[in-house]
Design a protein around this motif. Sequence first.
Motif, short mmCIF file in Angstrom:
data_model
loop_
_atom_site.label_atom_id
_atom_site.label_comp_id
_atom_site.label_asym_id
_atom_site.label_seq_id
_atom_site.Cartn_x
_atom_site.Cartn_y
_atom_site.Cartn_z
N ASP A 32 0.81 -1.23 0.00
CA ASP A 32 0.00 0.00 0.00
C ASP A 32 0.84 1.27 0.00
O ASP A 32 0.30 2.36 -0.19
N LYS A 58 -3.09 1.71 -7.47
CA LYS A 58 -3.71 0.63 -6.68
C LYS A 58 -4.38 -0.39 -7.59
O LYS A 58 -4.20 -1.61 -7.43
N GLU A 72 -13.56 -5.81 -7.51
CA GLU A 72 -13.47 -5.09 -6.24
C GLU A 72 -14.82 -5.09 -5.53
O GLU A 72 -15.84 -4.73 -6.11
N ASP A 74 -14.92 -3.96 -2.07
CA ASP A 74 -14.83 -2.97 -0.99
C ASP A 74 -13.76 -1.95 -1.36
O ASP A 74 -12.57 -2.26 -1.36
N GLU A 75 -14.19 -0.73 -1.68
CA GLU A 75 -13.24 0.30 -2.11
C GLU A 75 -12.25 0.67 -1.01
O GLU A 75 -11.19 1.22 -1.29
N THR A 76 -12.60 0.40 0.23
CA THR A 76 -11.70 0.76 1.33
C THR A 76 -10.69 -0.34 1.65
O THR A 76 -9.80 -0.13 2.47
N SER A 78 -7.55 -2.73 1.59
CA SER A 78 -6.15 -2.44 1.28
C SER A 78 -5.60 -3.42 0.25
O SER A 78 -6.19 -4.49 0.01
#
Length: 496
Positions: A32, A58, A72, A74-76, A78
């Motif tokens: 990250d 990302k 995807e 969950d956009e949050t 990691s």
Amino acid sequence: MFTENRSVQIRRELIKKITKLFFAGEIEQKADKIAVEMFPKHSESPRCCIYKARAIVKYRLMALFGIGDEEETDETASLAHYYKNALIEGNIKHPLLTVIDEACSSCVKINYFATNACRGCVARPCISACPKDAIHINAGQSVIDSKKCVNCGKCMKVCPYHAIVYIPVPCEEACPVNAISKNEHQKECIDFSKCIYCGKCINKCPFGAIMEKSQILDALNAIRSGAKVIAMLAPSVMGHFDAPLGKIAAAVKKIGFYGAVEVASGADLTSENEALEFIERIGSGESFITSSCCYSYIELIEKHIPGLKRHFSTTKTPMIFSAELVKKEHPDAVTVFISPCVSKKSEALKSGEVDFVLSIEELGSIMEALDIAPENCEEELIEKPATPRGRGFAASGGVMAAMDKVIRSRADAAKISGAEEGGRNDGAAPEIAPIYINGISRQSIKELKGYAENGCGKSNFIEVMSCEGGCVNGPCVINPPIIAQRKYKEFNEVKI
């Protein structure tokens, strides 16, 4: 189809970064941080701001982990989360290409545009040439009504000042099967019922928004586990490294592979079997058959030209033959095909015969990350070298040339046998009368559809290569065509 630009350089840089972190055992902790390191605060951004640039990094990394933008949930979450999931779930799944929404620039589709170079001349040939009355004069300059324009291009051809330009949507323009279009959000999306995985769109997008889902983590994880991982080197590999085959094999082993084999040996088997199939089928009265080694072409027939199915060669591809040879000698081996293209990944997944596929570009980036220079490695002995016949498969015309050699050698053997027996050779093999499709394009697809409907005259064999010039010029390589073809030719001239 090689393209050297900033977008490609970023992709390669990311491959190197995750390779270094993987072997250092730090990828979960530091993945990250990659985007921040590449675009730190107050740095210049290639997009509207560093935060968008970081977001795109990302999603690029997710693709290199084998996870598409559309997967995807969950956009949050990691990158560490996606990395762990990639290791747990293992092999990637169809579709193999992903469009990164954040990276897509939503190119406006106005194909012909009158620029301010227009002088508003008295002649106004653009207006006269337009068959749809789509051009009018406003404030002394030509204006094209995009709703009326049918993109015939006649106005551009007649403008004496070259004031009218053609503005493509690069990815849509590159796709030979019209599989790319805009969704309701004006972002590009791929219709995988049409896509043939030719990879032409990947390097044509100036924003790097289209990526293939990688199997780098799968291959490196297999190496780290201690498995007997064997690299299967496509003949086209030889156009992209400054070293002979033995040194490339040594460099591959330095990465951690158990060994390396030539897929050209599989091409030898393909040429032998396809030649025999040609003799049998043409001898039995079929008008023509087509080659079988290019998987993009196989996808093209399946999805767009079903009329060619009955003419298609049933011979296995060099990759499949090579995998069978490896598994016969090493039943517990993990096979990794080193490929110049995307479509071989589709073939590997559908066939189940090959475990993973890495591109030549990925292999080169992994070597750079680990400071492995093939030219500086001690040359390995290639135990079972392929023939020049098989090694020539990566160039346009190579398949036909290999088959022709097999047919001629059989004919010569038959003549000798007939002479020794005092008889005649009445079972002479038919001669190949080839047609070459040197690159799949919209025009060549029309040509192939014509052959499916009307036959191909006196010709009896169609060789099809998705990439112009052959596999050596694939979409996932390192060198530009001129250099790649020169190196590849030099390799094929080596005596074995």
